[in-house]
Design an enzyme around this catalytic site. Sequence first.
Site, PDB file in Angstrom:
ATOM      1  N   ASP A  22      44.190  42.330  36.875  1.00 27.12           N
ATOM      2  CA  ASP A  22      42.761  42.224  37.104  1.00 27.12           C
ATOM      3  C   ASP A  22      42.538  42.258  38.618  1.00 27.12           C
ATOM      4  O   ASP A  22      43.481  42.108  39.401  1.00 27.12           O
ATOM      5  CB  ASP A  22      42.245  40.924  36.484  1.00 27.12           C
ATOM      6  CG  ASP A  22      40.747  40.792  36.581  1.00 27.12           C
ATOM      7  OD1 ASP A  22      40.050  41.819  36.460  1.00 27.12           O
ATOM      8  OD2 ASP A  22      40.263  39.668  36.811  1.00 27.12           O
ATOM      9  N   ASP A  52      38.990  41.070  40.493  1.00 32.42           N
ATOM     10  CA  ASP A  52      38.196  39.927  40.946  1.00 32.42           C
ATOM     11  C   ASP A  52      38.910  38.630  40.602  1.00 32.42           C
ATOM     12  O   ASP A  52      39.222  38.362  39.443  1.00 32.42           O
ATOM     13  CB  ASP A  52      36.814  39.936  40.283  1.00 32.42           C
ATOM     14  CG  ASP A  52      35.957  41.101  40.735  1.00 32.42           C
ATOM     15  OD1 ASP A  52      36.194  41.604  41.838  1.00 32.42           O
ATOM     16  OD2 ASP A  52      35.054  41.503  39.986  1.00 32.42           O
ATOM     17  N   ASP A  91      42.895  36.183  35.966  1.00 32.46           N
ATOM     18  CA  ASP A  91      42.428  34.846  36.330  1.00 32.46           C
ATOM     19  C   ASP A  91      41.547  34.237  35.248  1.00 32.46           C
ATOM     20  O   ASP A  91      41.003  33.151  35.446  1.00 32.46           O
ATOM     21  CB  ASP A  91      41.621  34.904  37.638  1.00 32.46           C
ATOM     22  CG  ASP A  91      40.294  35.638  37.470  1.00 32.46           C
ATOM     23  OD1 ASP A  91      40.298  36.766  36.924  1.00 32.46           O
ATOM     24  OD2 ASP A  91      39.254  35.081  37.866  1.00 32.46           O
TER      25      ASP A  91
END
Length: 257
Positions: A13, A15, A209
């Site tokens: 990922d 962000d 995250d």
Amino acid sequence: MEALREKKGFICDMDGVIYRDNDLIDGVKEFVQWLYDNDKKFLFLTNSSAKSPMELRQKLARLGLDISEDHFYTSGLATARFLNKQKPGCSAYVIGDHGLYNALYEAGITINDVDPDYVIVGETNDYGYEHITKAMKLVANGASLIGTNPDMTCPIESGIGPACKAFVSPIELTTGKLAYYIGKPNPLMMRTGLHKLGVHSDEAVMIGDRMDTDVIAGIETGLDTVLVLSGVSTRETVDQYAYRPRLILNSVGDIPG
């Protein structure tokens, strides 16, 4: 950790994993260098539809990372790919940024705010009452509702901000119609990611995250899973879910060792 380092493919990922808003997360440069030094195949797979791969490459270049466009895949591209297969030559009313528009144009999907086949919602800073009422009318008249991803929030410089599902929710609530969400944890994106890397699921790892999109996407696609604590999810929120990542790290900077 050794089992992780032996993986051939890394799907990450962005962000909250690579950067937070306009700041590179500590340890990312070392992680990317480790990927190159060890000939790892890697793909930055982002649920955000706001930017194109070219813009993501340029953003990381400004932050000190030189990574070619073929290492990026966005929910905007996945949405365009999905709609082109479902209904080639279709039209859409779009709430989103230029990354989404570019992906749709390249797939031959035209913009239509009168009688579109789809209403598509992605991330944008330009969102308001007129967008909601227009989308409500079009969905009520038969347009299918598409969300580029199911993220309710996203990490920003000042903390946590609203993401795609927060923009879609008013349209769902007022029309009674549920959106179909394209991004993670939808396996459409994960399968495409594995195909682009040219690796089997048991040879790859998903690093994210978020428990509710990244980790579950990796688990359901058969990948090894790593949760990093540099973005949305925390050690405390992990206990809210019936599944767990195999590893929890502070950031991707822990991986090179």
